[in-house]
Motif scaffolding. Sequence first.
Motif, short mmCIF file in Angstrom:
data_model
loop_
_atom_site.label_atom_id
_atom_site.label_comp_id
_atom_site.label_asym_id
_atom_site.label_seq_id
_atom_site.Cartn_x
_atom_site.Cartn_y
_atom_site.Cartn_z
N ASP A 19 7.71 -18.66 8.69
CA ASP A 19 8.44 -18.18 7.45
C ASP A 19 8.01 -16.85 7.15
N ALA A 20 9.28 -16.07 6.82
CA ALA A 20 8.60 -14.73 6.23
C ALA A 20 8.13 -14.83 4.98
N CYS A 21 7.15 -13.63 4.70
CA CYS A 21 6.39 -13.49 3.40
C CYS A 21 7.22 -12.63 2.52
N PRO A 22 7.15 -12.52 1.25
CA PRO A 22 7.55 -11.69 0.30
C PRO A 22 8.04 -10.32 0.70
N SER A 23 7.09 -9.63 1.57
CA SER A 23 7.22 -8.20 2.16
C SER A 23 8.20 -8.05 3.44
N TYR A 24 8.87 -9.25 3.68
CA TYR A 24 9.71 -9.41 4.76
C TYR A 24 10.87 -8.08 4.56
N CYS A 25 11.00 -7.42 5.63
CA CYS A 25 12.12 -6.52 5.65
C CYS A 25 12.96 -6.58 7.22
N PRO A 26 14.10 -7.17 7.16
CA PRO A 26 14.71 -7.34 8.36
C PRO A 26 14.90 -6.17 9.32
N LYS A 27 14.76 -6.39 10.50
CA LYS A 27 14.84 -5.30 11.62
C LYS A 27 16.30 -4.80 11.77
N ARG A 28 17.06 -5.68 11.44
CA ARG A 28 18.55 -5.30 11.56
C ARG A 28 19.33 -6.54 10.92
N GLY A 29 20.24 -5.99 9.94
CA GLY A 29 21.19 -7.07 9.10
C GLY A 29 20.12 -7.89 8.22
N GLU A 30 20.72 -9.26 8.33
CA GLU A 30 20.03 -10.10 7.42
C GLU A 30 18.86 -10.89 8.10
N GLY A 31 18.93 -11.01 9.05
CA GLY A 31 17.87 -11.74 10.14
C GLY A 31 17.88 -13.35 9.61
N ASP A 32 16.89 -13.98 10.20
CA ASP A 32 16.42 -15.54 9.90
C ASP A 32 15.54 -15.76 8.97
N LEU A 33 15.09 -14.48 8.26
CA LEU A 33 13.71 -14.97 7.47
C LEU A 33 12.58 -15.48 8.21
N TRP A 34 12.47 -15.14 9.46
CA TRP A 34 11.22 -15.45 10.32
C TRP A 34 10.39 -14.20 10.49
N GLY B 167 1.63 -12.65 17.15
CA GLY B 167 1.68 -11.21 17.02
C GLY B 167 0.86 -10.88 15.84
N VAL B 168 0.94 -9.60 15.26
CA VAL B 168 0.20 -9.01 14.33
C VAL B 168 1.16 -8.61 13.09
N CYS B 169 0.84 -8.92 11.65
CA CYS B 169 1.58 -8.41 10.93
C CYS B 169 1.00 -6.96 10.27
N LEU B 170 2.01 -5.83 10.56
CA LEU B 170 1.43 -4.73 10.16
C LEU B 170 1.54 -4.20 8.87
N CYS B 171 2.12 -5.03 7.82
CA CYS B 171 2.59 -4.66 6.51
C CYS B 171 1.08 -4.48 5.61
N GLU B 172 1.05 -3.32 4.99
CA GLU B 172 -0.17 -3.06 4.28
C GLU B 172 -0.43 -4.16 3.07
N ASN B 173 0.82 -4.71 2.64
CA ASN B 173 0.55 -5.72 1.59
C ASN B 173 0.04 -7.02 2.02
N ASN B 174 -0.01 -7.13 3.45
CA ASN B 174 -0.66 -8.54 3.64
C ASN B 174 -2.10 -8.23 4.58
N ARG B 175 -2.60 -7.01 4.15
CA ARG B 175 -3.92 -6.59 4.98
C ARG B 175 -4.93 -7.07 3.97
N LEU B 176 -6.15 -7.51 4.43
CA LEU B 176 -7.09 -7.71 3.69
C LEU B 176 -7.53 -6.43 2.87
N ALA B 177 -8.21 -6.68 1.75
CA ALA B 177 -8.37 -5.47 0.98
C ALA B 177 -9.66 -4.82 1.43
N ASN B 178 -10.70 -5.58 1.79
CA ASN B 178 -11.88 -4.89 2.23
C ASN B 178 -12.02 -4.36 3.63
N CYS B 179 -10.97 -4.34 4.36
CA CYS B 179 -10.99 -3.87 5.81
C CYS B 179 -10.40 -2.41 6.04
#
Length: 108
Positions: A66-81, A96-108
């Motif tokens: 399930d998508a997190c609060p930082s979800y940003c669709p690649k195209r259109g609305e998407g499926d919230l995955w 895969g890996v989430c590249l969103c800075e909002n989801n990155r651990l703070a001390n890394c």
Amino acid sequence: MINGKRPCEGDLYKELTVDGRVFKLVYGFYSDAERETGEMVPILPDFESEPIHTEGGRPFVTHIQDACPSYCPKRGEGDLWCSDCIHFKNDGHEIGVCLCENNRLANC
């Protein structure tokens, strides 16, 4: 099918290496309802319940997570995955890996 046979629960489906970490996906069931149909599927890690991060502090995610609060669709609305999010990097794999800075651990 594995070598012409139906897989058994727990049989290896695939081994993936993502960002230097090895994940073994096995056949199984997510629910009793799936067990009743007899159709096994590859079981993906539950990174929402048990988060795992890269050495750089980025979370591993699955394409059906399930998508997190930082979800940003690649195209259109998407499926919230996660797989529909611009932050999801998976090189065509189920994990895969989430590249969103909002989801990155703070001390890394």
